[in-house]
Design a protein around this motif. Structure first.
Motif, short mmCIF file in Angstrom:
data_model
loop_
_atom_site.label_atom_id
_atom_site.label_comp_id
_atom_site.label_asym_id
_atom_site.label_seq_id
_atom_site.Cartn_x
_atom_site.Cartn_y
_atom_site.Cartn_z
N ILE A 192 1.03 -1.13 -0.04
CA ILE A 192 0.02 0.15 -0.43
C ILE A 192 0.62 1.10 0.13
N THR A 193 2.27 1.20 0.86
CA THR A 193 2.73 2.31 0.52
C THR A 193 3.50 3.14 -0.54
N PHE A 216 2.07 1.55 -3.77
CA PHE A 216 1.28 2.13 -4.14
C PHE A 216 1.32 3.89 -4.52
N LYS A 217 0.89 4.64 -2.73
CA LYS A 217 0.36 5.34 -2.74
C LYS A 217 1.20 6.28 -2.98
N LYS A 218 3.17 5.54 -2.87
CA LYS A 218 4.17 6.57 -3.60
C LYS A 218 4.33 6.71 -5.17
N VAL A 238 1.76 6.72 -7.21
CA VAL A 238 0.29 7.51 -7.59
C VAL A 238 1.22 9.38 -7.78
N SER A 239 1.62 8.93 -5.77
CA SER A 239 1.79 10.59 -6.09
C SER A 239 3.17 11.03 -6.81
#
Length: 70
Positions: A37-38, A40-42, A44-45
């Motif tokens: 999840i971490t 993935f968020k990185k 996306v950003s």
């Protein structure tokens, strides 16, 4: 079909999963899920930042003469 599981059904599923896999395996699995999840968020950003940079670059590339010709 899944609308009527409710809290007792979810607890039963959690207990069965805990018995089948054990606490250690579930703990390591949840750690890997958290890392995913971490990441993935990185991603996306980073992708959003790249798009914003690309838009800013194209906006800077247009000169007043090119605006008049278009």
């Amino acid at each position: 079909m899944l609308n009527n599981i409710g809290l007792p059904g979810l607890l039963l599923i959690a207990v069965v999963v805990l018995v089948l896999f054990g606490r250690g395996k579930i703990s390591s699995l949840m750690g890997e899920v958290g890392k995913g999840i971490t990441a993935f968020k990185k991603g996306v950003s980073d992708g959003t930042k790249e798009l914003e940079d690309a838009q800013a670059d194209t906006a800077r590339d247009v000169t007043p003469e090119e605006k008049d010709k278009a």
